[in-house]
Design a protein around this motif. Structure first.
Motif, PDB file in Angstrom:
ATOM      1  N   ALA A 126       0.894  -1.200   0.016  1.00 42.92           N
ATOM      2  CA  ALA A 126       0.028   0.002   0.061  1.00 42.92           C
ATOM      3  C   ALA A 126       0.871   1.386   0.100  1.00 42.92           C
ATOM      4  N   ARG A 127       1.806   1.146   0.795  1.00 38.83           N
ATOM      5  CA  ARG A 127       2.969   2.430   0.897  1.00 38.83           C
ATOM      6  C   ARG A 127       3.341   2.626  -0.387  1.00 38.83           C
ATOM      7  N   ARG A 128       3.794   1.510  -1.253  1.00 43.37           N
ATOM      8  CA  ARG A 128       4.637   1.884  -2.536  1.00 43.37           C
ATOM      9  C   ARG A 128       3.404   2.298  -3.615  1.00 43.37           C
ATOM     10  N   GLY A 129       2.329   1.849  -3.381  1.00 38.72           N
ATOM     11  CA  GLY A 129       1.324   2.112  -4.324  1.00 38.72           C
ATOM     12  C   GLY A 129       1.012   3.483  -4.263  1.00 38.72           C
ATOM     13  N   ILE A 130       0.751   4.281  -3.044  1.00 39.75           N
ATOM     14  CA  ILE A 130       0.741   5.538  -2.729  1.00 39.75           C
ATOM     15  C   ILE A 130       1.608   6.494  -3.454  1.00 39.75           C
ATOM     16  N   ALA A 131       2.834   5.692  -3.182  1.00 41.43           N
ATOM     17  CA  ALA A 131       4.104   6.845  -3.805  1.00 41.43           C
ATOM     18  C   ALA A 131       4.206   6.777  -5.164  1.00 41.43           C
ATOM     19  N   ARG A 132       3.753   5.666  -5.807  1.00 43.77           N
ATOM     20  CA  ARG A 132       3.701   5.538  -7.336  1.00 43.77           C
ATOM     21  C   ARG A 132       2.772   6.637  -7.908  1.00 43.77           C
ATOM     22  N   VAL A 133       1.556   6.515  -7.237  1.00 46.09           N
ATOM     23  CA  VAL A 133       0.464   7.424  -7.616  1.00 46.09           C
ATOM     24  C   VAL A 133       0.648   8.797  -7.343  1.00 46.09           C
ATOM     25  N   GLU A 134       1.443   9.169  -6.340  1.00 38.08           N
ATOM     26  CA  GLU A 134       1.860  10.480  -6.140  1.00 38.08           C
ATOM     27  C   GLU A 134       3.080  10.863  -7.196  1.00 38.08           C
ATOM     28  N   ARG A 135       3.785  10.101  -7.697  1.00 36.79           N
ATOM     29  CA  ARG A 135       4.666  10.418  -8.865  1.00 36.79           C
ATOM     30  C   ARG A 135       4.137  10.663  -9.878  1.00 36.79           C
ATOM     31  N   LEU A 136       2.929   9.836 -10.214  1.00 37.00           N
ATOM     32  CA  LEU A 136       2.287   9.962 -11.532  1.00 37.00           C
ATOM     33  C   LEU A 136       1.319  11.228 -11.322  1.00 37.00           C
ATOM     34  N   MET A 137       1.031  11.739 -10.482  1.00 38.43           N
ATOM     35  CA  MET A 137       0.325  13.021 -10.254  1.00 38.43           C
ATOM     36  C   MET A 137       1.251  14.204 -10.547  1.00 38.43           C
ATOM     37  N   LYS A 138       2.525  14.045 -10.074  1.00 35.99           N
ATOM     38  CA  LYS A 138       3.389  15.020 -10.480  1.00 35.99           C
ATOM     39  C   LYS A 138       4.133  15.034 -11.740  1.00 35.99           C
ATOM     40  N   GLY A 139       3.639  13.840 -12.597  1.00 35.80           N
ATOM     41  CA  GLY A 139       4.229  13.932 -13.988  1.00 35.80           C
ATOM     42  C   GLY A 139       5.566  13.148 -13.918  1.00 35.80           C
ATOM     43  N   GLN A 140       6.101  12.694 -13.128  1.00 38.15           N
ATOM     44  CA  GLN A 140       7.429  12.085 -12.972  1.00 38.15           C
ATOM     45  C   GLN A 140       7.223  10.396 -13.304  1.00 38.15           C
ATOM     46  N   ASP A 141       8.446   9.917 -13.276  1.00 38.90           N
ATOM     47  CA  ASP A 141       8.620   8.435 -13.669  1.00 38.90           C
ATOM     48  C   ASP A 141       8.148   7.537 -12.473  1.00 38.90           C
ATOM     49  N   PRO A 142       7.091   6.700 -12.464  1.00 44.58           N
ATOM     50  CA  PRO A 142       6.610   6.123 -11.238  1.00 44.58           C
ATOM     51  C   PRO A 142       7.876   5.029 -10.856  1.00 44.58           C
ATOM     52  N   ASP A 143       8.873   4.769 -11.655  1.00 50.36           N
ATOM     53  CA  ASP A 143       9.550   3.521 -11.313  1.00 50.36           C
ATOM     54  C   ASP A 143      10.847   3.974 -11.102  1.00 50.36           C
ATOM     55  N   ALA A 144      10.987   5.572 -11.171  1.00 46.31           N
ATOM     56  CA  ALA A 144      12.158   6.279 -10.974  1.00 46.31           C
ATOM     57  C   ALA A 144      12.623   5.990  -9.367  1.00 46.31           C
ATOM     58  N   THR A 145      14.012   5.708  -8.859  1.00 48.55           N
ATOM     59  CA  THR A 145      14.411   5.650  -7.913  1.00 48.55           C
ATOM     60  C   THR A 145      14.800   7.153  -7.111  1.00 48.55           C
ATOM     61  N   GLU A 146      14.659   7.327  -5.667  1.00 51.25           N
ATOM     62  CA  GLU A 146      14.998   8.576  -5.236  1.00 51.25           C
ATOM     63  C   GLU A 146      16.366   9.127  -5.256  1.00 51.25           C
ATOM     64  N   PRO A 147      16.598  10.302  -5.828  1.00 46.91           N
ATOM     65  CA  PRO A 147      17.837  10.752  -5.945  1.00 46.91           C
ATOM     66  C   PRO A 147      18.781  11.058  -4.723  1.00 46.91           C
ATOM     67  N   ASP A 148      19.913  10.827  -4.836  1.00 43.39           N
ATOM     68  CA  ASP A 148      21.034  10.521  -3.803  1.00 43.39           C
ATOM     69  C   ASP A 148      21.163  12.120  -3.258  1.00 43.39           C
ATOM     70  N   GLU A 149      21.027  12.508  -2.018  1.00 45.82           N
ATOM     71  CA  GLU A 149      21.179  13.837  -1.534  1.00 45.82           C
ATOM     72  C   GLU A 149      22.578  14.125  -1.637  1.00 45.82           C
ATOM     73  N   ASP A 150      23.683  13.130  -1.453  1.00 44.53           N
ATOM     74  CA  ASP A 150      24.929  13.681  -1.512  1.00 44.53           C
ATOM     75  C   ASP A 150      25.647  13.402  -2.702  1.00 44.53           C
ATOM     76  N   GLY A 151      24.839  13.270  -3.872  1.00 43.19           N
ATOM     77  CA  GLY A 151      25.284  13.184  -5.112  1.00 43.19           C
ATOM     78  C   GLY A 151      26.166  14.463  -5.710  1.00 43.19           C
ATOM     79  N   ASP A 152      25.560  15.550  -5.297  1.00 41.00           N
ATOM     80  CA  ASP A 152      26.298  16.860  -5.798  1.00 41.00           C
ATOM     81  C   ASP A 152      27.559  16.949  -5.121  1.00 41.00           C
ATOM     82  N   ASP A 153      27.643  16.594  -3.741  1.00 42.03           N
ATOM     83  CA  ASP A 153      28.817  16.932  -3.059  1.00 42.03           C
ATOM     84  C   ASP A 153      29.744  15.969  -3.648  1.00 42.03           C
ATOM     85  N   ASP A 154      29.510  14.564  -4.027  1.00 45.09           N
ATOM     86  CA  ASP A 154      30.433  13.772  -4.468  1.00 45.09           C
ATOM     87  C   ASP A 154      31.153  14.322  -5.917  1.00 45.09           C
ATOM     88  N   GLU A 155      30.128  14.931  -6.670  1.00 44.62           N
ATOM     89  CA  GLU A 155      30.453  15.325  -7.955  1.00 44.62           C
ATOM     90  C   GLU A 155      31.470  16.482  -7.811  1.00 44.62           C
TER      91      GLU A 155
END
Length: 713
Positions: A682-711
């Motif tokens: 149920a939690r994953r389903g709610i997250a998928r629907v929310e991403r669809l409502m925002k126009g995002q890819d429902p199967d996309a993973t969460e971005p890494d917060e530390d990615g910019d620092d690493d780059e």
């Protein structure tokens, strides 16, 4: 030269003194060796193995310098080997048995004295003798030899004797075969037992030979030996069970056990229990569950509380898919004989599956997790690519991580305390640790069970399930293929067995090799092939299961699972994207099989969920939603139906999301989360629907917060 002051008489007296000094120690040594042999034989009969080994070692080494007959030396070495066999030092015993046989072959071919007998202290029955028939002699020994002439100089000093062969070669070879059998070296055991002449094969020898033939794959020779066992003694129940399991017809079995010339009514009354055992076992194997239950219930009335009869009644209940009655019989048997190991693996698996189905306080969330697992859900640990059968863990050790109750723990403890050499004990331990979530440890116990008995079907099934949970599909295929071969029988068996098996698959009540046993290993093969992305092999295994059990709902659902192959094997059908033609055609075939499964088992919620998923993949979202709403209405009341309602709300949310009805889909997921706040689906389903409502890819993973620092670094 001896100086004799007494003349010629003194010379004869001196020679007599020299003779006594030379020959009297030899005679005393022979007397002490024979007395020591009697003590060793007495210790062997009393099963004092350590004492027998100590004195037997002295006996075996002393005879080498005493100059006794080689045949007697061979018997002394064999007695020492008997003590080693009693201590379960099989390698040492084999070495000394071979040494005893070599000494016996070096013995001269002299007459066998009937008054000299070699005892069989290791439990083997001596050969019968009668006044008219002579006992069988050892091959290679001459029948008779003339007495030593009395006119020789030695005969005037030493009394005439003849040395018999003190070693029974047939008995020694049988003990060597027992050693090889205990070491699980069946081909060496067979090569040793086959050298025993046919006229010297007693009932234990013939039984051991039949088991060796069965273990090495010579099924026809094994059946012939088991029939010979019944000719020797019709009360050899081991042979009756082996012949019944091999598919021998009950009429033929009855002819072997009760010959036609036995018309004595008194004898038939005394054989009533044997007749009930024979016909009950044959009826159970043949699929006639009602007849088998009648025979074993008659035995239970005549012998109330018998552990083996109660175990047979439990197996009958399992074959009839009556788990409550099977649990009752297993528990009654444990009350009568708590240390009984036979059937412990079946009881442990039944306790585990019964806990998954709702008995216990902490299993509800796990059941919901299993029902809501979808085939396209990459986070599903237990689904293994299925919609109907496989998503429920049918025969695949589904949600085994729900914990183990005290009854299963006590069963495993008592079984291991009773017998650590039994594979059933280690299979039960594997089920226990698998239920606790320690899959790697459970796999080690399953491997140990297979080292003890590689013909144990439940051990191969358990190992296959554990390999699937560890994502080792190649090893799982090997285990499930071996289980299929053991259940179906090897190709060398006679065709009557295969006819019986094909007829039992259509029996309404099933059999000991009924629909569950026929479908379970093939379901494992389907799951293993799907994990390897081998869809054609998976579909072929599912078709084979359906051919074996055409009236099984699980077999039809397994076909649907094979058509709706998981993930990247199919064309990925994301939410809101129309299905491809290939996916539609497979989904149509799957829908047909799921409908058939629902017709056979109308109340199965899992099949209804699988049917709705197939309808959604066909593009018929309205039919899928209608099926789910009908299922929700049927399971509207009662706290026990919470898991089904949560699964229906999650599936209905997925269907509505595919129609771009995102608000309604979010509402369904919210209802599922309200029924079970900890539900991951149920939690994953709610997250998928929310991403669809925002126009995002429902199967996309969460971005890494530390990615910019690493780059930046």
């Amino acid at each position: 030269r001896v100086r004799c002051p007494g003349g010629l008489q003194g010379l004869f007296t001196a020679r007599a003194c020299v003779f006594r000094q030379v020959f009297q120690p030899w005679g005393a040594a022979m007397t002490s060796a024979r007395g020591l042999r009697e003590k060793v034989e007495s210790l062997l009969l009393d099963e004092l193995w350590d004492s027998a080994e100590t004195l037997g070692g002295l006996l075996a080494t002393s005879t080498g310098v005493d100059g006794c007959h080689p045949g007697e030396r061979a018997a002394h070495v064999a007695l020492f080997a008997d003590a080693l066999l009693g201590k379960r030092e099989f390698r040492r015993a084999l070495h000394h048995y071979a040494r005893a046989l070599e000494l016996n072959r070096l013995a001269p071919h002299l007459r066998v004295l009937p008054e000299t007998k070699t005892p069989a202290p290791m439990g083997t029955r001596p050969f019968p003798e009668s006044p008219t028939t002579q006992a069988p002699t050892t091959p290679g020994i001459a029948a008779a030899s003339p007495a030593i002439p009395m006119d020789t100089p030695v005969a005037k000093l030493v009394p005439p004797t003849t040395h018999p062969s003190h070693l029974d070669e047939a008995n020694t070879k049988f003990k060597m075969g027992k050693c090889y059998a205990c070491l699980r070296e069946w081909r060496l055991a067979l090569s040793e037992l086959e050298t025993i002449p046919a006229r010297e094969r007693t009932l234990p020898v013939t039984l051991a030979l039949a088991e060796a033939y069965r273990r090495t794959g010579y099924d026809r020779a094994s059946l012939a030996c088991y029939k010979e066992c019944l000719r020797i003694n019709p009360f050899a129940v081991e042979a009756i069970d082996a012949l019944a399991d091999a598919g021998v017809d009950v009429v033929e079995l009855r002819a072997h056990v009760f010959p036609e010339n036995a018309n004595d009514t008194t004898q038939s009354d005394s054989h009533t229990a044997l007749r009930l055992l024979l016909e009950g076992r044959s009826s159970l194997v043949a699929g006639d569950v009602g007849n088998a239950r009648a025979h074993y219930e008659a035995l239970s009335r005549a012998f109330p509380g018998d552990a083996r009869v109660t175990l047979a009644l439990a197996r009958i209940a399992l074959a009839n898919n009556d788990k409550d009655a099977a649990l009752d019989h297993f528990r009654r048997r444990r009350g009568v004989d708590p240390r009984a190991v036979e059937g412990a693996d079946l009881f442990a698996e039944l306790l585990r599956s019964n806990r998954e189905e709702g008995e216990g306080d902490d299993v509800t969330s796990t059941k919901i997790k299993t029902l809501t697992a979808s085939a396209h859900d990459v986070d599903d640990e237990f689904g293994l690519g299925g919609y109907g059968v496989l998503s429920g863990g049918y025969g695949l050790g589904g949600c085994n991580a729900c914990g183990a109750d005290g009854e299963l723990r006590e069963l495993v403890r008592d079984s291991l305390e009773a017998n650590t050499e039994s594979p059933e004990s280690w299979i039960a331990a594997a089920v226990y640790w698998s239920a606790r979530g320690h899959v790697t440890k459970a796999l080690g116990y399953a491997d140990k069970a297979l080292r003890l008995d590689d013909l144990k079907k439940t051990a191969h099934l358990t190992r296959g399930h554990l390999c699937l949970r560890l994502r080792r599909p190649e090893d799982a295929v090997v285990s499930f293929r071996r289980a299929v071969w053991l259940i179906d029988g090897s190709s060398s068996l006679d065709k009557s067995k295969k006819k019986i098996k094909s007829s039992t698959s259509n029996a309404p009540g099933g059999s000991m090799i009924g629909t569950h046993a026929l479908v379970t290993p093939r379901a494992g093969l389907v799951a293993s092939y799907l994990l390897q992305r081998r869809r054609k092999e998976a579909l072929a295994s599912a078709k084979e299961a359906l051919a074996c059990a055409p009236r099984s709902a699980n077999a039809h659902a397994l076909m649907g699972d094979a058509y709706l192959a998981r993930g990247t094997m199919n064309a990925q059908v994301a939410v809101g994207v129309s299905a491809t033609a290939d996916t539609k055609s497979r989904a149509e075939k799957a829908k047909k099989h799921f409908k058939t499964a629902l017709q056979i088992d109308p109340g199965n919620a899992r099949f209804a969920l699988a049917l709705s998923e197939a309808c959604r993949l066909c593009g018929d979202a309205d039919a899928a939603a209608a099926c789910l709403r009908e299922l929700l209405e049927g399971h509207a009341g009662g706290s026990n139906e919470t898991n089904v309602r949560v699964a229906c709300h999650c599936a209905l949310g997925a269907v509505l999301a595919s129609q771009r009805m995102l608000a309604d889909a979010a509402g369904e997921y919210q209802k599922a989360s309200g029924l079970d706040p900890d539900n991951d689906g149920a939690r994953r389903g709610i997250a998928r629907v929310e991403r669809l409502m925002k126009g995002q890819d429902p199967d996309a993973t969460e971005p890494d917060e530390d990615g910019d620092d690493d780059e930046d670094e």
